[in-house]
Design an enzyme around this catalytic site. Structure first.
Site, PDB file in Angstrom:
ATOM      1  N   ASP A 103       0.840  -1.190   0.000  1.00 61.54           N
ATOM      2  CA  ASP A 103       0.000   0.000   0.000  1.00 61.54           C
ATOM      3  C   ASP A 103       0.879   1.246   0.000  1.00 61.54           C
ATOM      4  O   ASP A 103       2.048   1.201   0.395  1.00 61.54           O
ATOM      5  CB  ASP A 103      -0.885   0.032   1.253  1.00 61.54           C
TER       6      ASP A 103
HETATM    7  N1  URA Z   1      -1.233  -5.911   3.966  1.00 64.32           N
HETATM    8  C1  URA Z   1      -1.756  -4.664   3.905  1.00 64.32           C
HETATM    9  O1  URA Z   1      -2.808  -4.391   4.452  1.00 64.32           O
HETATM   10  N2  URA Z   1      -1.056  -3.733   3.230  1.00 64.32           N
HETATM   11  C2  URA Z   1       0.130  -3.974   2.631  1.00 64.32           C
HETATM   12  O2  URA Z   1       0.733  -3.054   2.052  1.00 64.32           O
HETATM   13  C3  URA Z   1       0.661  -5.271   2.713  1.00 64.32           C
HETATM   14  C4  URA Z   1      -0.052  -6.230   3.392  1.00 64.32           C
END
Ligand code: URA
Length: 234
Positions: A103
């Site tokens: 993310d």
């Molecule tokens: N899980 C999430 O919620 N975000 C990420 O970036 C990676 C794993």
């Protein structure tokens, strides 16, 4: 490490003699810097250009990046900067892409490569390549959360997660989470299902590849030969 004239000749486009002449004429750059002599030795995953053009049929490139928060995990975006903005110009033209998504606000280990088959293998849902994260939430993790992660949660939208490991840390709001898969916002959604919100998330490792502690957020380096071999063995 290999001599530059040999590396160029290995592509089949020049003989050793021609390759030496091309280098001496100042037409060859390695990782963006003009090479001076054919005897110079380089790693074969450096980026070689002749007359400004990447020498094709050549190098697969493998980098580890310490992704900082605030950058998109994509190769291009019309509005926002992507992780590729952290790389020097010559590495933005060799078809690198991130292996798996983090993310925008997630930090930590990101593998970048132009090796499509390797990326495909690492991301294949059938391979269950472990991904390990440090998670900080807005409340303490409990033994019940550990059990819920281990059991394989069903998320609110009906999505069923594979069993995951949650190891509580001394700081009760923190945990190490190991996933065998990579569904959209997975850790945030699993943590939300435990009644908490993720306030910080960092990926520490992916399969046999661990984030180099010497890399600060925003920094990158080439994978070592050993790291590449370990990934290949996955
Ligand atoms: N899980 C999430 O919620 N975000 C990420 O970036 C990676 C794993």
């Amino acid at each position: 490490m290999e001599r530059l004239d040999k590396i160029l000749a290995n592509t089949g486009r020049w003989s050793r003699k021609e390759a030496r002449a091309v280098v001496r004429a100042g037409r060859v750059a390695v990782d963006g810097r003009t090479a001076c002599t054919p005897e110079e030795k380089y790693r074969e995953d450096a980026v070689f250009t002749v007359d400004g053009e990447t020498v094709s049929g050549l190098r697969l490139v493998y980098l580890m990046l310490h992704k900082p928060g605030g950058l998109l995990c994509a190769t291009e975006d019309p509005r926002q900067p992507t992780v590729l903005a952290l790389l020097p110009e010559h590495l933005r033209r060799v078809g690198l892409f991130p292996v798996g998504r983090l993310d925008k606000d997630t930090e930590g280990l990101l593998l970048l490569t132009n090796d499509g088959p390797l990326a495909h293998r690492l991301l294949s849902p059938r391979r269950h390549v472990d991904k390990r994260y440090l998670v900080r939430a807005d409340g303490p993790f409990t033994a019940g959360d550990e059990a819920a992660f281990a059991a394989g949660m069903a998320l609110g939208d009906g999505l069923r997660c594979l069993p995951a490991r949650l190891e509580r840390l001394e700081q009760a709001e923190e945990a190490l989470v190991t996933l065998q898969e990579g569904k959209y916002h997975q850790i945030k959604r699993m943590t939300a299902a435990c009644g908490k919100r993720v306030v910080y998330l960092k990926r520490l490792s992916m399969g046999p590849l661990a984030l180099d502690p010497a890399l600060k957020p925003g920094e990158w380096r080439y994978l070592t030969v050993e790291e590449r071999a370990r990934l290949e063995a996955q």
